[in-house]
Write a protein that holds these residues in place. Sequence first.
Motif, PDB file in Angstrom:
ATOM      1  N   ALA A 266      47.289  56.212  47.329  1.00  0.00           N
ATOM      2  CA  ALA A 266      48.759  55.499  46.719  1.00  0.00           C
ATOM      3  C   ALA A 266      49.244  56.487  45.341  1.00  0.00           C
ATOM      4  N   MET A 267      50.805  55.878  45.529  1.00  0.00           N
ATOM      5  CA  MET A 267      51.489  56.837  44.570  1.00  0.00           C
ATOM      6  C   MET A 267      51.589  56.047  43.839  1.00  0.00           C
ATOM      7  N   ARG A 268      52.735  54.381  44.562  1.00  0.00           N
ATOM      8  CA  ARG A 268      52.997  54.221  43.043  1.00  0.00           C
ATOM      9  C   ARG A 268      52.938  52.781  43.825  1.00  0.00           C
ATOM     10  N   THR A 269      53.918  51.389  43.382  1.00  0.00           N
ATOM     11  CA  THR A 269      53.735  50.222  44.260  1.00  0.00           C
ATOM     12  C   THR A 269      55.689  50.473  44.776  1.00  0.00           C
ATOM     13  N   LYS A 270      56.143  49.824  45.382  1.00  0.00           N
ATOM     14  CA  LYS A 270      56.237  50.362  46.671  1.00  0.00           C
ATOM     15  C   LYS A 270      57.892  49.501  46.136  1.00  0.00           C
ATOM     16  N   GLU A 271      58.876  50.651  45.769  1.00  0.00           N
ATOM     17  CA  GLU A 271      59.786  49.308  45.145  1.00  0.00           C
ATOM     18  C   GLU A 271      60.788  48.529  46.241  1.00  0.00           C
ATOM     19  N   ASN A 272      61.472  47.667  45.614  1.00  0.00           N
ATOM     20  CA  ASN A 272      63.133  47.017  46.218  1.00  0.00           C
ATOM     21  C   ASN A 272      64.219  47.890  45.733  1.00  0.00           C
ATOM     22  N   ALA A 273      65.102  46.639  46.486  1.00  0.00           N
ATOM     23  CA  ALA A 273      66.108  47.398  46.312  1.00  0.00           C
ATOM     24  C   ALA A 273      66.859  47.428  45.069  1.00  0.00           C
ATOM     25  N   THR A 274      66.917  46.260  43.989  1.00  0.00           N
ATOM     26  CA  THR A 274      66.836  45.724  43.117  1.00  0.00           C
ATOM     27  C   THR A 274      66.562  46.540  42.256  1.00  0.00           C
ATOM     28  N   ASP A 275      65.164  47.319  42.430  1.00  0.00           N
ATOM     29  CA  ASP A 275      65.234  48.286  41.327  1.00  0.00           C
ATOM     30  C   ASP A 275      65.524  49.418  40.711  1.00  0.00           C
ATOM     31  N   TYR A 276      66.231  49.573  42.183  1.00  0.00           N
ATOM     32  CA  TYR A 276      67.429  51.082  42.000  1.00  0.00           C
ATOM     33  C   TYR A 276      68.868  51.022  41.570  1.00  0.00           C
ATOM     34  N   LEU A 277      68.970  50.038  40.971  1.00  0.00           N
ATOM     35  CA  LEU A 277      70.548  49.171  40.551  1.00  0.00           C
ATOM     36  C   LEU A 277      71.340  49.996  40.898  1.00  0.00           C
ATOM     37  N   TYR A 278      71.487  49.739  42.659  1.00  0.00           N
ATOM     38  CA  TYR A 278      72.488  50.581  43.201  1.00  0.00           C
ATOM     39  C   TYR A 278      73.936  49.452  42.981  1.00  0.00           C
ATOM     40  N   PHE A 279      75.151  50.848  42.597  1.00  0.00           N
ATOM     41  CA  PHE A 279      76.337  50.178  42.381  1.00  0.00           C
ATOM     42  C   PHE A 279      77.358  51.521  42.774  1.00  0.00           C
ATOM     43  N   PRO A 280      78.586  50.696  42.829  1.00  0.00           N
ATOM     44  CA  PRO A 280      79.173  51.921  43.958  1.00  0.00           C
ATOM     45  C   PRO A 280      79.424  52.936  42.606  1.00  0.00           C
ATOM     46  N   ASN A 281      79.647  54.692  43.302  1.00  0.00           N
ATOM     47  CA  ASN A 281      79.436  55.272  42.572  1.00  0.00           C
ATOM     48  C   ASN A 281      81.182  55.660  42.252  1.00  0.00           C
ATOM     49  N   PRO A 282      82.120  55.306  40.772  1.00  0.00           N
ATOM     50  CA  PRO A 282      83.983  55.273  40.595  1.00  0.00           C
ATOM     51  C   PRO A 282      83.816  56.746  40.714  1.00  0.00           C
ATOM     52  N   ASP A 283      83.816  58.051  40.894  1.00  0.00           N
ATOM     53  CA  ASP A 283      83.454  59.076  40.896  1.00  0.00           C
ATOM     54  C   ASP A 283      83.617  60.072  42.277  1.00  0.00           C
ATOM     55  N   ILE A 284      83.823  58.598  43.134  1.00  0.00           N
ATOM     56  CA  ILE A 284      84.241  59.204  44.309  1.00  0.00           C
ATOM     57  C   ILE A 284      85.064  58.100  45.271  1.00  0.00           C
ATOM     58  N   PRO A 285      86.144  58.750  46.093  1.00  0.00           N
ATOM     59  CA  PRO A 285      86.533  57.991  46.059  1.00  0.00           C
ATOM     60  C   PRO A 285      86.567  56.879  47.369  1.00  0.00           C
ATOM     61  N   PRO A 286      86.675  56.174  48.031  1.00  0.00           N
ATOM     62  CA  PRO A 286      85.901  55.392  48.969  1.00  0.00           C
ATOM     63  C   PRO A 286      86.363  56.494  50.618  1.00  0.00           C
ATOM     64  N   LEU A 287      85.604  56.414  51.305  1.00  0.00           N
ATOM     65  CA  LEU A 287      85.593  57.715  52.182  1.00  0.00           C
ATOM     66  C   LEU A 287      86.476  56.657  53.363  1.00  0.00           C
ATOM     67  N   ASP A 288      87.715  57.096  53.744  1.00  0.00           N
ATOM     68  CA  ASP A 288      88.268  56.073  55.208  1.00  0.00           C
ATOM     69  C   ASP A 288      88.011  57.483  56.357  1.00  0.00           C
ATOM     70  N   ILE A 289      88.204  57.564  57.525  1.00  0.00           N
ATOM     71  CA  ILE A 289      87.559  58.037  59.180  1.00  0.00           C
ATOM     72  C   ILE A 289      88.403  57.443  60.211  1.00  0.00           C
ATOM     73  N   SER A 290      89.217  58.238  60.589  1.00  0.00           N
ATOM     74  CA  SER A 290      90.512  57.772  61.697  1.00  0.00           C
ATOM     75  C   SER A 290      89.943  57.570  62.864  1.00  0.00           C
ATOM     76  N   ASP A 291      90.418  57.151  63.863  1.00  0.00           N
ATOM     77  CA  ASP A 291      90.177  57.462  64.771  1.00  0.00           C
ATOM     78  C   ASP A 291      90.358  58.634  65.787  1.00  0.00           C
ATOM     79  N   ASN A 292      91.105  59.926  65.437  1.00  0.00           N
ATOM     80  CA  ASN A 292      91.830  60.878  65.511  1.00  0.00           C
ATOM     81  C   ASN A 292      90.811  61.736  65.252  1.00  0.00           C
ATOM     82  N   TRP A 293      89.797  61.907  63.939  1.00  0.00           N
ATOM     83  CA  TRP A 293      88.737  62.613  63.508  1.00  0.00           C
ATOM     84  C   TRP A 293      87.726  62.506  64.025  1.00  0.00           C
ATOM     85  N   ILE A 294      87.824  60.957  64.391  1.00  0.00           N
ATOM     86  CA  ILE A 294      86.235  60.951  65.403  1.00  0.00           C
ATOM     87  C   ILE A 294      86.136  61.399  67.045  1.00  0.00           C
TER      88      ILE A 294
END
Length: 482
Positions: A266-294
């Motif tokens: 055993a290393m540690r009790t398994k964390e849940n998503a809420t333990d990591y306090l996820y939030f969008p990174n304001p320093d990186i714009p959303p990634l837009d992927i076009s059909d042409n790129w794919i």
Amino acid sequence: MKYELVIGLEVHVEMATQSKLFCTCSASFGAEPNENVCPACCGMPGLLPVLNKKAVDLAIAAGLVTNCRINPRSVFDKKNYYYPDLPTSYQITQFYDPICTDGFIDIAVNDNKKDPINTKTIRIKQIHIEEDAGKLLHAPNSDQSMIDYNRAGVPLVEIVSQPDFRCADEAIAYIEKLRSILRYAGVSDCKMEEGSMRADVNISVRKPGDESFGVRSEIKNMNSLKAIARAIEYEYRRHVDALELGTEELVQETRRWDDTHNRSYAMRTKENATDYLYFPNPDIPPLDISDNWIASVRNALPEMPDVKKARYMTEYALSDYDSAIIAGNKDLADLFDATCGLHPEPKEIANWIIGELLALMKKDDDETAVARIDAPRLAQLIKLVSTNRINRLNAKKVFAAMYRENADPLDYCEKHNLFSESDDTLIKQVINDIINANPKSVEDYKSGKLKAKDFLFGQAMRTLRGNGDPAVIKRLLEEALG
């Protein structure tokens, strides 16, 4: 089976980029500790991340070869936790809106060895891009640890499966298939021994027919197929013993595998998503992927293993087995294709690759050793055999010398006097040696004990290691015995 095993895999793959995910530091493996580090990837404040476009191309490629949907818009998030190998105290990843979702790959399965091999579809929940952490180095016989940040910021894709595996063999087949297609697509070299492909194994057990899941354990950072198989077997027994015998209370936790003692801790009790306090990174714009790129990424993909296997069967009349073995390994397939371009005997080429090269690679336990054989020399060796300039027994010696010593076939044959010696001559030499070494068996045979001849025949076959026509060996043995 009283309990059913349920397994899900999270496979982390370092992408084959020259630089890291958000800075220009080298992403190469093998540098001196903390050589490839800059203020950005070691967490100095005031520096904004700039996304590596090549990493996005490779993530799209990973999604295409695993039949995923490439989402037109994805977002980078901050996963917040403290650990010494994470210099910023957060990891940049994709939690809410990953780049790829809802994929699958088919694997070969064979439940009881007697049945023909069937296929099973493994669903892929998502693929997301994230940065790797650094590496902790624990000093022996000390309570001190050192940190190497060379790996911090190296671009990863994490490929998250659904819990569709029911045994270790299926998990191994999935990782092998994933490794094959990702290598073909150029996403990664997938060298598990170097850490560029690692797996977190999620394991639970339940009663057959039960649709709910049991208490889950996660074994972290597994980088060996053999270790993964052993860890799954161990965890299954541990969970069943806990439920049946009450040996311990099962809790959701993260565990590490100790390959020396063949057990998990055993290393540690398994964390849940809420333990990591996820939030969008304001320093990186959303990634837009076009059909042409794919489409541009899709058009750049090479012929993939399943397509190549089908082509080998139709174009070269190779068996299903031979085609699958060669097409499943990009390095073997490249060698086969190149040699076929130099010598028109595809079946013979396949036999040398599968029979000789794979045996030597297995003996060395080195998957990269295929590079020791090049197409021109392999074609030359096969031509020497087909034109009867050397016999097959000597050709095997030459092949081993090519593999071990980088020998040139013509030079080696000339140096060791291997030209124009017939198979019969070599077999006669072996038989004479065996007769001289076993006078009692010869005497028994001549006194009417015919089974003694079978013993001598077996000795000849063992010495020749199957490299000879049994009918010829039998005939020459009978002649030698009179």
